[in-house]
Design an enzyme around this catalytic site. Structure first.
Site, PDB file in Angstrom:
ATOM      1  N   SER A  14      33.683  42.767  45.218  1.00  0.00           N
ATOM      2  CA  SER A  14      34.798  42.394  44.903  1.00  0.00           C
ATOM      3  C   SER A  14      35.575  41.601  46.141  1.00  0.00           C
ATOM      4  CB  SER A  14      35.849  43.537  44.160  1.00  0.00           C
ATOM      5  OG  SER A  14      37.191  42.814  44.292  1.00  0.00           O
ATOM      6  N   HIS A  15      36.234  40.666  45.893  1.00  0.00           N
ATOM      7  CA  HIS A  15      36.919  39.745  46.916  1.00  0.00           C
ATOM      8  C   HIS A  15      38.211  40.275  46.856  1.00  0.00           C
ATOM      9  CE1 HIS A  15      34.206  35.932  47.623  1.00  0.00           C
ATOM     10  NE2 HIS A  15      33.352  37.314  47.520  1.00  0.00           N
TER      11      HIS A  15
END
Length: 394
Positions: free
Chosen positions: A230-231
């Site tokens: 996940s960014h």
């Protein structure tokens, strides 16, 4: 200096976003791009939001470095004009639905007969075959098919989210421009043009695959699939706002721990490697999140910079204009549009040592260059007047 594509003649039949951006890139590099428009003008010309004196901001950006010729392709006389234009062109670009060019009488075999050196670039949604080939396709459709919308899904509700920009349109534009240049280079060796098909779906899958689709590279069950990254963790809340950081290398992680006064984590085996940080992810993220919240954004700018951690303050759209790096690079160009007035646009991103990329001309008025273009392509003044009288050109 002239641009790297100086002397390349492009007939631009495209509309909306993907095609016009692709051909504007060619124009930025010095190609002579002639935008063919129906008598009513291209759909983006009126604009939906930002306008001044009848000039749409998006249209001005996507159609700079072009000339405009109004041509009625619903009439046989208009098709005969297009045939002559294609005979003198290097490239033709269209982004119609599959089959439209053939119905107009300009399939690939016909184009080859007209001009064997012509590069015919066809930009479309999903290509000419398959169950979706005849669907109407725009950016959101490709975000959905390609899986791009699922990348943005909120894991707490599993609701897909569209990326809040026309990502698929724009990356397809860049892909198309590059493909056209490759075809031009190949022609230098073979002497022949070729057809180049660029689909938004192909472009988007290629764009996503190295990182977002890494779980699906190896076929078979011998390689276990990993949890998707996940960014969201790159955005951190500070005491008074937000900041973006992206430590990757060991020295950058060490610098981050020092900047956040978490030096005790440097020797902690639970957080010593990427795998260890992943296995202890919940605890690690909580420690990091709590640490960021102890500092203001300004304090972190100093501390992260001193410790060589990759970081940036998160600009609002308004703040981008005043960002000191953007200003230092000269990345945004201000100029006077003859109809739209004072404007600001990004410069062409490539910097060439011996050839120039620039905003050579502003977006054209509808039919502004019809007579000049026809003259350059071999039409005499009597022919041009007759075509005007017939309503074939304007």
């Amino acid at each position: 200096m002239s641009g790297p594509l100086d002397g390349v003649r492009v007939i631009d039949l495209t509309t909306i976003y993907s095609g016009p951006i692709a051909t504007s890139i060619l124009g930025d590099h010095g190609a002579d791009v002639v935008k063919i428009e129906a008598p009513g003008g291209e759909a983006m010309r009126p604009g939906f939001r930002q306008r001044r004196n009848g000039v749409s901001g998006p249209f001005a950006m996507m159609n700079r470095n072009k000339r405009s010729l109004v041509l009625d392709l619903s009439e046989d006389s208009g098709k005969r004009v297009l045939e002559r234009l294609l005979g003198g062109a290097d490239v033709v670009v269209e982004n119609f639905r599959p089959g439209v060019m053939g119905r107009l009488g300009f399939g690939w075999e016909r184009m080859q007969a007209i001009n064997s050196r012509l590069i015919y670039a066809s930009i479309n949604g999903v290509g000419p075959t398959g169950p979706y080939a005849n669907r109407r396709v725009y950016d959101a459709v490709i975000q959905a098919i390609s899986g791009m919308a699922s990348l943005q899904a909120d894991p707490t509700v599993e609701r897909p989210q569209m990326i809040n920009t026309l990502m698929c349109d724009k990356l397809t534009s860049i892909t198309a421009a590059q493909n056209i240049c490759s075809a031009l280079y190949a022609r230098e060796k073979t002497g022949r043009g070729q057809r180049v098909e660029i689909s938004m779906l192909d472009s988007s899958l290629f764009f996503l695959w190295p990182d977002s689709m890494a779980n699906f590279t190896f076929i078979g069950d011998d390689i276990p699939k990993r949890q998707f990254g996940s960014h969201a963790y790159f955005v951190r809340q500070t005491k008074d706002g937000y900041i973006a950081t992206m430590p990757v290398q060991p020295a950058e992680w060490s610098g981050l721990f020092t900047a956040l006064e978490l030096d005790e984590l440097l020797g902690d085996e639970r957080f010593a490697t990427p795998r260890a940080r992943q296995e202890n992810g919940d605890l690690f993220q909580q420690l990091i999140t709590d640490a960021y919240a102890q500092f203001t954004t300004g304090e972190l700018v100093e501390r992260l910079g001193e410790n060589e951690v990759p970081f940036a303050e998160i600009n609002s759209r308004e703040a981008v204009i005043e960002d000191p790096q953007v200003k230092a690079m000269g990345a945004l160009v201000e100029f006077e549009h003859p109809y739209g007035g004072a404007m600001r646009q990004p410069r062409p991103p490539g910097r060439f040592s011996d050839t120039e990329t620039d905003i050579f001309r502003c977006s054209p008025q509808l039919g502004e260059h019809t007579d000049a273009v026809l003259d350059e392509y071999g039409f005499d003044s009597n022919e041009i007047q007759r075509l005007r009288d017939q309503g074939t050109v304007a």
